[in-house]
Scaffold this motif. Structure first.
Motif, short mmCIF file in Angstrom:
data_model
loop_
_atom_site.label_atom_id
_atom_site.label_comp_id
_atom_site.label_asym_id
_atom_site.label_seq_id
_atom_site.Cartn_x
_atom_site.Cartn_y
_atom_site.Cartn_z
N VAL A 65 6.19 2.94 0.07
CA VAL A 65 5.11 1.97 0.30
C VAL A 65 5.32 1.32 1.66
O VAL A 65 6.38 1.43 2.27
CB VAL A 65 5.08 0.87 -0.80
N VAL A 66 4.26 0.62 2.11
CA VAL A 66 4.29 -0.02 3.42
C VAL A 66 4.25 -1.54 3.26
O VAL A 66 3.40 -2.08 2.56
CB VAL A 66 3.07 0.42 4.26
N GLU A 67 5.19 -2.21 3.91
CA GLU A 67 5.21 -3.66 4.01
C GLU A 67 4.87 -4.41 2.72
O GLU A 67 3.86 -5.10 2.63
CB GLU A 67 4.29 -4.10 5.16
N ASP A 120 10.20 0.25 0.30
CA ASP A 120 9.79 0.24 1.71
C ASP A 120 10.75 1.13 2.51
O ASP A 120 10.33 2.01 3.26
CB ASP A 120 9.82 -1.21 2.22
N ASN A 145 10.32 4.74 2.15
CA ASN A 145 9.05 5.26 2.67
C ASN A 145 8.06 5.64 1.57
O ASN A 145 7.30 6.59 1.70
CB ASN A 145 9.29 6.45 3.60
N ASN A 191 0.86 -1.18 0.00
CA ASN A 191 0.00 0.00 0.00
C ASN A 191 0.89 1.23 0.00
O ASN A 191 1.95 1.24 0.65
CB ASN A 191 -0.90 0.04 1.24
N ASN A 192 0.47 2.25 -0.73
CA ASN A 192 1.21 3.51 -0.68
C ASN A 192 1.24 4.04 0.75
O ASN A 192 0.24 3.97 1.45
CB ASN A 192 0.49 4.58 -1.52
N LEU A 193 2.37 4.57 1.15
CA LEU A 193 2.44 5.13 2.50
C LEU A 193 1.48 6.30 2.69
O LEU A 193 0.74 6.37 3.67
CB LEU A 193 3.88 5.59 2.82
N LEU A 194 1.46 7.22 1.76
CA LEU A 194 0.73 8.47 1.98
C LEU A 194 -0.78 8.34 1.89
O LEU A 194 -1.50 8.87 2.72
CB LEU A 194 1.19 9.52 0.97
#
Lengths: 172, 555, 111
Positions: free
Chosen positions: C61-63, C56, C59, C13-16
């Motif tokens: 995307v997440v996991e 990742d 920063n 998933n996108n971080l923002l």
């Protein structure tokens, strides 16, 4: 690199950590593991010079040293991860239940977002590896709030001026 | 209801600023996801299947009209025009952007709301009977106690990183409408013979993988000791609760493995040490909080309203709605209205922003500016004059919220399930929708009578399936959704955990299976007055098993 | 070159904004699985994993994690139902999620 903060200020660390096999130096301030403390309890408690500190891992309980706290000058409590909050309650018990007045040092994964909770639970010393946390503490920024909905360790906080709530506190 | 003073306002405002800083540090990379996650969870922010999710607290289920309107505003401005009321008196928004969440929290703070501790391994949003302060059977309003607990538990420095989440519920009536015995701590406000208020304390209840009914640890606790006792329980739990296995980390497992008597010794010893300390509640402070929940200025009205009676005669749909969705109020001439967010084929607990606006308007106009959300995913208008019921009904009808099914088989509880949730193993909402369609006929539903149907999309049991009279648990079996059925659960004062009835059913079969269970009940009940749960308790599971799993051939 | 049993893709998933994304055919992360890069060999997989881990660490995307794919007449579909829902949106709200913009949303979830 570990930076030690005592009562909010950077401090030199006079303490030497002793683990396992090494002999305990007679005249130094030493922090020993619980296993070492239990193995050499009598000798450690009867040294003539040098102060005594005990390091408790997350699985160790305060009860193991409770009877000897009068002769212990420092208790180091480990935070093995950000998610493990056992040491908060241990610090609280040391201060409240046992009236321990010596240094309570947070070690391990010490992060800025928990620093205020550590202080409010009774820690007065932080051994910090995490550089952003060191930087923030240098700026005297602890990422916490100034208002609290519960009494914690007495002394650092005043009763809130807001009436009718004996449990509310405000940072001094 | 409770209103923020300067202290509370300053607190939530600085909390929003704190979270804004945390988000910035996450985006800049100073905070890794591992370290950000517990912080965002403590502010109700999850990362789900499709997007972030924000869970907002409705403490003990009470909110006013401007708060409800703000929830609608947030849905409209930052989300996809709807919200989902949960089984824990929270509302979830399913599509917010992380970058917007500090602004959302700021909007919430402007109406005295927050998302603090709606998630994470900390003390969660404190829940209460949704009929508090209105129910005719109430001994005392549980909300002042819940509010004091909310405050004490908020950013409690010692209890933010517990072994696992921790849920507290408070009721003030002998009839448990909050599933109090299925909470880590359950409190029942009582009066002793001297007329003093105190609490009966339960510990170690919970649902999830290992459902357990809470055990009574104190039959009587003076109200002044509430915080000291809870702090003692939490301290013992924080020190000794298991951290080696997240499925064994709740306090219910500690109670189970240690034994209530041994654990009680530790708790009582700690309580004895601290009870005369700073947490002792002064009478005047309890009274000051209780004053916020003083009864509204009700008019002196007769118990019967002729206009209402006539309207019921004139309009059969209205009469049926009154019959199911309106219950007695403690105050003569008033009633409590349940707005069932359970229209035929709808997702349980979902409300559009337009519907939230309508609810806000109705609360403002007809219910002393007060609304409630229930753990059964409905909205309640707690103080409606009998003479206003028809106007309320008409407005609800226009907004598509006049389902006359409160407490019936289509008043289904369902978690978001695999359509949204990162933990889910099967879908819940489509099953709820199918059952809602299948039993849509109101005559048929009323014939079946009181029946609680609850659906969870994984073993964590957010859909409370263990306490459903009929419970459905969706699991994954080799890539296929499979639904297990439990019968006989109950979340009320006669708490019971449902029994698994047999092998599970595919998504195509589960509707027929529920219908078979209902048909078996209808055929076997002693009279129309014997409710499903009573019949089940009388007969046990066998007739239902026989109907669900007819012997094919003897081997 | 060792061929994988199943072709795979990398997702996160996108971080923002939290949006579901996959490593794309033309580099970077894409919002539609139709544009996802398909990895067929161990060597490609190692490259993809490194790229995902970098994103990742940066920063973005997440996991990130890998998912098994089915390729049906050239159309990419995740093997697992959970991942098909992520690629499309909630199954009971076809107006939400990526499926709201796709031409044949049903095909993806039913696949």
């Amino acid at each position: 690199m570990t930076t030690l903060f005592i009562d909010g200020a950077v401090a030199e660390d006079p303490w030497v950590s002793i683990d396992g096999e090494q002999p305990v130096p007679e005249a130094e301030d030493v922090i020993v593991s619980l296993a070492l403390f239990e193995a050499q309890r009598h000798a450690l408690l009867t040294r003539n010079e040098g102060r005594l500190g005990v390091y408790l891992e997350a699985d160790d309980q305060i009860d193991a040293i409770a009877d000897d706290l009068g002769k212990i000058d420092l208790v180091a409590l480990d935070f093995p991860s950000f998610a493990d909050g056992r040491a908060f309650s241990k610090a609280r018990l040391l201060r409240d239940r046992h009236g321990f007045a010596g240094e309570i040092r947070a070690t391990g994964d010490v992060r800025i977002d928990q620093v205020q909770h550590m202080r409010r639970s009774g820690f007065n010393a932080l051994a910090v590896h995490h550089q952003p946390t060191v930087d923030s503490l240098m700026e005297i920024k602890d990422a916490g709030l100034n208002l609290f909905y519960q009494p914690a360790i007495e002394g650092a906080e005043a009763r809130s001026s807001s009436g009718g709530r004996s449990w509310a506190r405000r940072a001094l | 209801m409770y209103r923020y003073d300067e202290f509370d306002r300053e607190f939530v405002t600085s909390r929003v600023a704190q979270f804004r800083d945390q988000v910035e540090r996450r985006v800049s990379g100073e905070l890794t996801e591992d370290n950000f996650k517990p912080l965002r969870l403590q502010n109700g922010v999850y990362l789900q299947l499709h997007a972030y999710m924000l869970r907002v607290a409705v403490p003990y289920g009470t909110l006013n009209s401007s708060q409800m309107r703000m929830l609608g505003h947030i849905a409209r401005k930052y989300d996809r025009d709807y919200g989902h009321f949960t089984t824990r008196q929270n509302i979830q928004f399913n599509w917010p952007k992380l970058a917007d969440i500090p602004d959302i929290l700021e909007d919430l703070a402007s109406v005295e709301m927050h998302a603090i501790q709606t998630s994470g391994n900390c003390i969660r949003n404190v829940t209460a009977d949704h009929l508090a302060g209105a129910a005719a059977d109430e001994v005392a309003d549980p909300r002042p106690y819940a509010e004091i607990l909310r405050q004490w538990s908020t950013i409690h420095p010692e209890f933010l990183f517990l072994p696992r989440k921790f849920k507290i519920a408070v009721i003030g009536s002998p009839n448990d409408r909050a599933a109090m015995q299925f909470h880590d701590i359950g409190l029942e406000v009582r009066k002793n013979d001297a007329g003093e208020l105190g609490l009966r304390v339960f510990v170690g209840g919970g649902l999830g993988r290992t459902p357990m009914i809470g055990k009574m640890i104190r039959d009587w606790l003076p109200e002044e000791d509430m915080l000291s006792y809870c702090e003692a329980i939490l301290r013992v739990y924080n020190l000794y609760g298991r951290r080696d296995n997240k499925y064994k980390a709740r306090i219910k497992i500690l109670v189970h493995e240690t034994g209530l008597d041994d654990l009680k010794k530790d708790i009582e010893a700690e309580f004895e040490r601290i009870k005369d300390g700073v947490l002792k509640l002064p009478d005047e402070d309890v009274a000051a909080i209780a004053a916020y929940f003083a009864p509204s200025e009700f008019a002196d009205l007769p118990a019967k309203d002729d206009g209402l009676e006539q309207a019921k005669l004139d309009n059969r749909s209205f009469a049926r709605w009154v019959d199911r969705n309106v219950v007695e109020h403690a105050q003569s001439g008033y009633a409590i209205v349940t707005v069932a967010l359970k229209g035929t084929g709808e997702a349980p607990g979902d409300a559009t922003s337009a519907q939230m606006d309508v609810l806000a308007d109705l609360g403002e106009k007809y219910s002393f500016d007060e609304l409630r959300v229930s753990h059964e995913q409905n909205v309640i208008l707690p103080h409606v004059q009998l003479s206003d019921l028809k106007a309320v009904y008409d407005a609800l009808l226009e907004a598509g919220m006049a389902s006359a099914n409160a407490g019936l088989i289509t008043d289904i509880i369902a978690c978001p399930g695999l359509d949204y949730c990162a933990l889910a193993t099967a879908r819940s909402i489509p099953v709820a929708q199918e059952l809602s369609q299948r039993f849509a006929d109101l005559d048929c539903q009323n014939d079946i009578g009181d029946l609680k149907l609850k659906i969870s999309g994984c073993i964590n049991a957010c859909g409370h399936h263990h306490v459903g009279h009929i419970g459905i648990l969706g699991v994954d079996r080799r890539g296929e959704e499979l639904y297990q059925v439990t019968l006989g659960g109950s979340g009320d004062e006669q708490a019971a955990v449902g029994e698994i009835i047999g092998r599970g059913f595919s998504k195509d079969e589960i509707g027929d299976a529920v219908e078979t269970i209902v048909d078996t009940y209808l055929a076997r009940r002693l009279s129309d007055d014997e409710a499903f749960l009573e019949t089940y308790r009388r007969l046990g599971p066998q007739p239902f098993k026989d109907a669900l799993y007819p012997a094919k051939e003897t081997a | 070159m060792s061929t994988l049993k199943n072709p795979i893709a990398f997702t996160a998933n996108n971080l923002l904004d939290g949006e579901v994304v996959w490593l794309g055919r033309n580099g970077g992360w894409v919002k539609s699985i139709d544009e996802a890069r398909v990895f067929g060999t161990e060597e490609e997989r190692a490259m993809g994993a490194a790229e995902a881990a970098q994103a990742d660490a940066d920063n973005l995307v997440v996991e990130p994690y890998e998912i098994d794919l089915n390729l049906d007449e050239g159309r990419i579909a995740p093997a697992k139902f959970r991942e098909r829902i992520r690629a499309a949106g909630p199954t009971m709200r076809l107006d939400l999620g990526k499926q709201a913009e796709l031409s044949q949303p049903e095909a993806l979830v039913a696949a």
